[in-house]
Design a protein around this motif. Sequence first.
Motif, PDB file in Angstrom:
ATOM      1  N   ILE A  97       0.763  -1.307   0.189  1.00 17.20           N
ATOM      2  CA  ILE A  97      -0.059   0.085  -0.114  1.00 17.20           C
ATOM      3  C   ILE A  97       0.902   1.236   0.033  1.00 17.20           C
ATOM      4  N   GLY A  98       0.429   2.162  -0.999  1.00 16.66           N
ATOM      5  CA  GLY A  98       1.305   3.483  -0.977  1.00 16.66           C
ATOM      6  C   GLY A  98       0.508   4.255  -0.460  1.00 16.66           C
ATOM      7  N   ASP A  99       0.974   5.402   0.328  1.00 10.79           N
ATOM      8  CA  ASP A  99       0.218   6.755   0.640  1.00 10.79           C
ATOM      9  C   ASP A  99       1.014   7.830   0.848  1.00 10.79           C
ATOM     10  N   PRO A 100       0.408   8.937  -0.430  1.00 16.56           N
ATOM     11  CA  PRO A 100       1.311  10.048  -0.281  1.00 16.56           C
ATOM     12  C   PRO A 100       0.611  11.028   0.690  1.00 16.56           C
ATOM     13  N   ASP A 101      -0.331  10.759   1.378  1.00 11.60           N
ATOM     14  CA  ASP A 101      -0.933  11.973   2.367  1.00 11.60           C
ATOM     15  C   ASP A 101      -0.517  11.775   3.695  1.00 11.60           C
ATOM     16  N   VAL A 102       0.948  11.998   3.835  1.00 11.69           N
ATOM     17  CA  VAL A 102       1.578  12.299   5.183  1.00 11.69           C
ATOM     18  C   VAL A 102       2.698  13.191   5.251  1.00 11.69           C
ATOM     19  N   VAL A 103       2.891  13.633   6.382  1.00 11.60           N
ATOM     20  CA  VAL A 103       3.911  14.518   6.682  1.00 11.60           C
ATOM     21  C   VAL A 103       4.790  14.130   7.869  1.00 11.60           C
ATOM     22  N   LYS A 104       5.963  14.426   7.864  1.00 10.94           N
ATOM     23  CA  LYS A 104       6.919  14.190   8.728  1.00 10.94           C
ATOM     24  C   LYS A 104       7.068  15.375   9.477  1.00 10.94           C
ATOM     25  N   SER A 150      10.858   7.926  14.309  1.00  6.98           N
ATOM     26  CA  SER A 150      12.151   7.663  14.453  1.00  6.98           C
ATOM     27  C   SER A 150      13.096   8.659  15.228  1.00  6.98           C
ATOM     28  N   THR A 151      14.195   8.430  15.736  1.00  6.33           N
ATOM     29  CA  THR A 151      14.595   9.315  16.653  1.00  6.33           C
ATOM     30  C   THR A 151      16.209   9.179  16.477  1.00  6.33           C
ATOM     31  N   SER A 152      16.928  10.450  16.646  1.00  4.69           N
ATOM     32  CA  SER A 152      18.347  10.456  16.674  1.00  4.69           C
ATOM     33  C   SER A 152      18.787  11.199  18.066  1.00  4.69           C
ATOM     34  N   GLU A 153      20.238  11.256  18.138  1.00  2.84           N
ATOM     35  CA  GLU A 153      20.474  11.990  19.256  1.00  2.84           C
ATOM     36  C   GLU A 153      19.778  13.433  19.560  1.00  2.84           C
ATOM     37  N   ILE A 154      19.679  14.084  18.369  1.00  2.00           N
ATOM     38  CA  ILE A 154      19.223  15.395  18.473  1.00  2.00           C
ATOM     39  C   ILE A 154      17.917  15.956  17.862  1.00  2.00           C
ATOM     40  N   LYS A 155      17.160  14.832  17.500  1.00  2.17           N
ATOM     41  CA  LYS A 155      15.902  15.233  16.924  1.00  2.17           C
ATOM     42  C   LYS A 155      15.065  13.944  17.168  1.00  2.17           C
ATOM     43  N   ILE A 156      13.606  14.190  17.243  1.00  2.00           N
ATOM     44  CA  ILE A 156      12.499  13.080  17.183  1.00  2.00           C
ATOM     45  C   ILE A 156      11.552  13.360  15.897  1.00  2.00           C
ATOM     46  N   SER A 157      11.427  12.432  14.995  1.00  2.00           N
ATOM     47  CA  SER A 157      10.453  12.843  14.057  1.00  2.00           C
ATOM     48  C   SER A 157       9.239  11.774  14.133  1.00  2.00           C
ATOM     49  N   VAL A 158       8.173  11.958  13.829  1.00  2.00           N
ATOM     50  CA  VAL A 158       6.987  11.414  13.567  1.00  2.00           C
ATOM     51  C   VAL A 158       6.169  11.490  12.497  1.00  2.00           C
ATOM     52  N   LEU A 159       5.666  10.634  11.764  1.00  2.00           N
ATOM     53  CA  LEU A 159       4.937  10.717  10.652  1.00  2.00           C
ATOM     54  C   LEU A 159       3.563  10.737  10.941  1.00  2.00           C
ATOM     55  N   VAL A 160       2.696  11.749  10.331  1.00  2.00           N
ATOM     56  CA  VAL A 160       1.485  11.745  10.717  1.00  2.00           C
ATOM     57  C   VAL A 160       0.387  12.143   9.356  1.00  2.00           C
ATOM     58  N   SER A 161      -0.563  12.047   9.365  1.00  2.00           N
ATOM     59  CA  SER A 161      -1.640  12.499   8.183  1.00  2.00           C
ATOM     60  C   SER A 161      -1.319  13.908   7.797  1.00  2.00           C
ATOM     61  N   ASP A 162      -1.140  14.309   6.577  1.00  2.00           N
ATOM     62  CA  ASP A 162      -0.838  15.426   6.148  1.00  2.00           C
ATOM     63  C   ASP A 162      -2.070  16.578   6.633  1.00  2.00           C
ATOM     64  N   ALA A 163      -3.097  16.016   6.782  1.00  2.00           N
ATOM     65  CA  ALA A 163      -4.315  16.658   7.081  1.00  2.00           C
ATOM     66  C   ALA A 163      -4.063  17.509   8.502  1.00  2.00           C
ATOM     67  N   TYR A 164      -3.117  16.939   9.257  1.00  2.00           N
ATOM     68  CA  TYR A 164      -2.912  17.596  10.649  1.00  2.00           C
ATOM     69  C   TYR A 164      -1.722  18.494  10.649  1.00  2.00           C
ATOM     70  N   THR A 165      -1.035  18.814   9.487  1.00  3.17           N
ATOM     71  CA  THR A 165       0.238  19.408   9.112  1.00  3.17           C
ATOM     72  C   THR A 165       0.305  20.625  10.542  1.00  3.17           C
ATOM     73  N   GLU A 166      -0.835  21.497  10.029  1.00  2.07           N
ATOM     74  CA  GLU A 166      -0.936  22.685  10.755  1.00  2.07           C
ATOM     75  C   GLU A 166      -1.093  22.816  12.392  1.00  2.07           C
ATOM     76  N   LEU A 167      -2.072  21.847  12.486  1.00  2.00           N
ATOM     77  CA  LEU A 167      -2.532  21.518  14.081  1.00  2.00           C
ATOM     78  C   LEU A 167      -1.505  20.869  14.909  1.00  2.00           C
ATOM     79  N   ALA A 168      -0.617  20.026  14.183  1.00  2.00           N
ATOM     80  CA  ALA A 168       0.550  19.209  14.764  1.00  2.00           C
ATOM     81  C   ALA A 168       1.526  20.425  15.104  1.00  2.00           C
ATOM     82  N   LEU A 169       1.911  20.921  14.148  1.00  2.00           N
ATOM     83  CA  LEU A 169       3.209  22.069  14.153  1.00  2.00           C
ATOM     84  C   LEU A 169       2.805  22.992  15.274  1.00  2.00           C
ATOM     85  N   ARG A 170       1.525  23.507  15.200  1.00  2.00           N
ATOM     86  CA  ARG A 170       1.235  24.676  16.075  1.00  2.00           C
ATOM     87  C   ARG A 170       1.072  24.205  17.753  1.00  2.00           C
TER      88      ARG A 170
END
Length: 446
Positions: free
Chosen positions: A337-344, A377-397
């Motif tokens: 399954i391929g899903d392009p509607d995501v944001v990191k 995914s994480t590294s020493e100086i960052k944590i990244s999450v993948l979420v649905s891109d519909a939430y881009t603004e809400l998640a960032l804010r």
Amino acid sequence: AGRARIVQKFGGTSVAAIDRIKAAAQLVERAVAAGDEVAVVVSAMSGTTNQLVDWTRDVSPMHDAREYDVVVSAGEQITVGLMAMALQSIGVDARSWLGWQIPMETDEMHGRARIQDVKADEIVKRFAHGQVAVMAGFQGIAADNRITTLGRGGSDTSAVALAAAIKADRCDIYTDVDGIYTSDPRIVTRARKRDRITYEEMLEMASLGAKVLQTRSVELAMNHRVRLQVRSSFKDVPGTLVVDEEEIVEQEIVSGIAHSGNEAKITLVRVPDNPGIAASIFGPLSEASINVDMIVQNVSEDGRATDLTFTVPKDDLARTMEVLEGAQETLGFERVIGDPDVVKISVVGVGMRSHAGVAMRMFQALADKGINIQVISTSEIKISVLVSDAYTELALRSLHTAYGLDAVYGRGRTEWTSSRPQRSSTVYGHAAGIFSAPSMQSWPAP
Ligand code: ADP
Ligand code: ASP
Ligand code: MG
């Protein structure tokens, strides 16, 4: 004033129309009048490069990468000439330089070439006679004598490479925002401008999607100790300096939040849970030059089959699906399954090294808004999450607020200040420990 040697780079919006080019020329003239030796680097007018890229795709999706570079490098040829003319018309001696005329030498990776050497002797010689060099960004020339381009946003890298080659005292990146913010100010209206940011943090922010500087430009600046400043060509205010860690007085734990919409999620359903399966999946992708980023493999319930999820660049989604579908029989999975509607979305900060609880705060803030995390995914100086891109603004804010990064407009002030509440002792769960660290005192109560 004094004779400083500087590079001034003007991005797409800063040369988007004739009056913008004239305004940029005024900024160059001001530096020249102050006695500086100036090299100017320009991007194409904003929108131009996108149009050129679209045309190459319309002709053929599988076009010759060398011809792609001939086409997409054209935007900078226009602005470099116009800028030289604009300077001449206000009495500044200037001439244009295309990448091959410098020459800006690169490898042969068309479409995303790396700069190998910049022969800037002639430019330096002409400084002595008061001439301003106006160089086309984004383009170079490979050993086979063909034009190359440096990847999208590559004019930043052209500017830093030129600054390193001429040993400039400073490299000023003029753009449409007045500095580097804690998050993209176009989305997070309460983002706070940083006076300074470390090379390391900016490198991480850029590679995680903050396109204010191309990743490679930060890498180059760090390696060659180029003093980089991001500032506005619209507003005459100090910008943000990119500096060494020692030059930052008060280091915060989280320095910024970046996002990248250039991700697509792939899920392989019911992959046989055998040793070597990961290698046999990612091997063919790597052979196809597809970069796999975040990966999560679930535990199999029956010990026989498991689901595997990972991300690839959005532009590579179709190719990835093709490669995997072609290998379905050998790999033995049930479905892809391929899903392009995501944001990191990524939280970045060098202070994370020594502080626990940073990830917990991220997960809690997203949970509070009902945002489902698909991959982490994480590294020493960052944590990244993948979420649905519909939430881009809400998640960032929400994250911006949760980490106490929001700005308030201070009364009687002309600058943005931080709105970090008092230290609190009511905290949730095991994150409590982080509040005992002195540098955490400025964090808000959760
Ligand atoms: P230019 O054409 O001048 O190179 P870009 O569009 O490439 O400009 O980069 C500037 C843009 O970067 C801003 O308009 C802003 O939306 C975006 N950006 C993303 N993250 C940040 C950040 N942390 N700080 C400032 N700008 C950011
Ligand atoms: N014009 C190129 C682009 O749009 C390079 C740049 O603007 O930095 O990617
Ligand atoms: Mg740019």
